[in-house]
Enzyme design. Structure first.
Site, PDB file in Angstrom:
ATOM      1  N   LYS A  83       2.506  -9.300 -42.713  1.00  0.00           N
ATOM      2  CA  LYS A  83       3.350  -9.965 -41.513  1.00  0.00           C
ATOM      3  C   LYS A  83       3.111 -11.369 -41.557  1.00  0.00           C
ATOM      4  O   LYS A  83       1.878 -11.805 -41.472  1.00  0.00           O
ATOM      5  CB  LYS A  83       3.112  -9.233 -40.317  1.00  0.00           C
ATOM      6  CG  LYS A  83       4.210  -9.215 -39.320  1.00  0.00           C
ATOM      7  CD  LYS A  83       3.846  -8.256 -38.281  1.00  0.00           C
ATOM      8  CE  LYS A  83       4.680  -8.200 -37.102  1.00  0.00           C
ATOM      9  NZ  LYS A  83       4.059  -7.607 -35.820  1.00  0.00           N
TER      10      LYS A  83
HETATM   11  C1  E4P Z   1       6.244  -6.476 -33.374  1.00  0.00           C
HETATM   12  O1  E4P Z   1       5.981  -6.604 -34.579  1.00  0.00           O
HETATM   13  C2  E4P Z   1       5.942  -7.422 -32.159  1.00  0.00           C
HETATM   14  O2  E4P Z   1       4.469  -7.785 -32.732  1.00  0.00           O
HETATM   15  C3  E4P Z   1       5.962  -6.821 -31.125  1.00  0.00           C
HETATM   16  O3  E4P Z   1       6.991  -5.802 -30.769  1.00  0.00           O
HETATM   17  C4  E4P Z   1       5.838  -7.761 -29.590  1.00  0.00           C
HETATM   18  O4  E4P Z   1       6.143  -7.188 -28.650  1.00  0.00           O
HETATM   19  P1  E4P Z   1       5.730  -8.110 -27.499  1.00  0.00           P
HETATM   20  O5  E4P Z   1       6.880  -9.184 -27.051  1.00  0.00           O
HETATM   21  O6  E4P Z   1       6.008  -7.074 -26.185  1.00  0.00           O
HETATM   22  O7  E4P Z   1       4.316  -8.433 -27.330  1.00  0.00           O
END
Ligand code: E4P
Length: 217
Positions: A83
Site C-alpha cells: 500500500k
Molecule cells: C483502508 O484501507 C483505510 O486505511 C481505512 O479504511 C481508513 O478508514 P478510516 O477513515 O476509518 O480511518
C-alpha cells in the site's frame, strides 16, 4: 463484490474468517500501531489466516524509500499487497513496484483524477476514503460512482476498493455502484448481519414450535 476486513487485529480477522465471508484484509499504520508485537509477525499471521490479499502500507514518503519498504513487505508473504499513499512519490513507486510484478494498493484517494492517475501506473487497487469525505461535508459515495464509471469506460484492470467505510449503507451503495471490493471494520460487518425482525421472527418460530410440541404430550 469482495469483502475485506479493515483491521490489524488478528482476533477480529479470525472471527470474520470463520464465518466464511472474508476475501482479504486491509491495514494501515494507524491500525497496526494499535496492536502489540512485531508488525511483520502480525502481518504474517494475518496472511496465514485470511489466505487472500492483505494490504500493508509503507511509511517512507520518498519514492526510493517506498520501493525499498514495499519490496521488503512483499517478502513477508505472497498475499501481501503493497500500500502506498497517493503522492507524486507514491505514483512513481507504484509504477516501479507494479512493473516488478507486485500488487499495489494506492491509498488516500479523495478525487477521481487521483484514482485515474493511480490506474495509469498499474495500481492493482485504488482506495477511495468515503467516510473521511462524508466527515468534511461532502458525499463520499459520489466519488465511487465516478471512479467506477471511469474505470469501466477505459477498461482498467485496477479494482475499486471502497475504504473508510462507516456503516452498512456505505456497503450497500458500494455493491449497487459496482465497486470491486469494500473494506469494512469488524463493527460495520457485525451491523450488516443484524436485523431486529430476524431475531423476533426466529424467537416466534421457536416459541410456536415448543408450544405445538407441548400440546402433543
Ligand atoms: C483502508 O484501507 C483505510 O486505511 C481505512 O479504511 C481508513 O478508514 P478510516 O477513515 O476509518 O480511518
Amino acid at each position: 463484490m469482495k469483502l475485506f476486513v479493515d483491521t490489524g487485529n488478528l482476533k477480529e480477522i479470525e472471527a470474520m474468517v470463520s464465518l466464511g465471508i472474508v476475501d482479504g484484509v486491509t491495514t494501515n499504520p494507524s491500525l497496526l500501531a494499535k496492536e502489540s508485537g512485531d508488525y511483520r509477525e502480525i502481518l504474517k499471521q494475518i496472511c496465514r489466516t485470511v489466505q487472500g490479499p492483505v494490504s500493508a502500507e509503507v511509511v517512507a514518503t520518498d519514492t526510493a524509500g517506498m520501493i525499498r519498504e514495499g519490496r521488503d513487505l512483499a517478502t513477508i508473504d505472497e498475499h501481501i499487497v503493497i500500500k502506498v499513499p497517493f503522492t507524486k512519490d507514491g505514483v512513481k513507486a507504484c509504477k516501479a513496484l507494479s512493473s516488478d510484478g507486485h500488487r499495489v494498493n494506492v491509498t488516500l484517494i479523495f478525487s477521481a483524477t487521483q484514482a485515474w492517475l493511480a490506474a495509469k501506473v498499474g495500481a492493482a487497487y485504488v482506495s477511495p476514503f468515503v467516510g473521511r469525505l462524508d466527515d468534511v461535508g461532502t458525499t463520499g459515495m459520489n466519488l465511487i460512482r465516478e471512479i467506477v464509471e471511469i474505470f469501466d469506460n477505459a477498461d482498467y484492470a485496477t479494482e475499486v476498493l471502497v475504504a473508510s467505510v462507516r456503516n452498512p449503507i456505505h456497503v450497500v451503495e458500494s455493491a449497487r455502484m459496482g465497486a470491486d471490493v469494500v473494506t469494512a471494520p469488524a463493527a460495520v460487518i457485525e451491523q450488516c448481519f443484524k436485523h431486529p425482525l430476524t431475531d423476533i421472527g426466529l424467537e416466534r418460530f421457536l416459541k410456536d414450535w415448543e408450544k405445538a410440541q407441548a400440546a402433543k404430550v
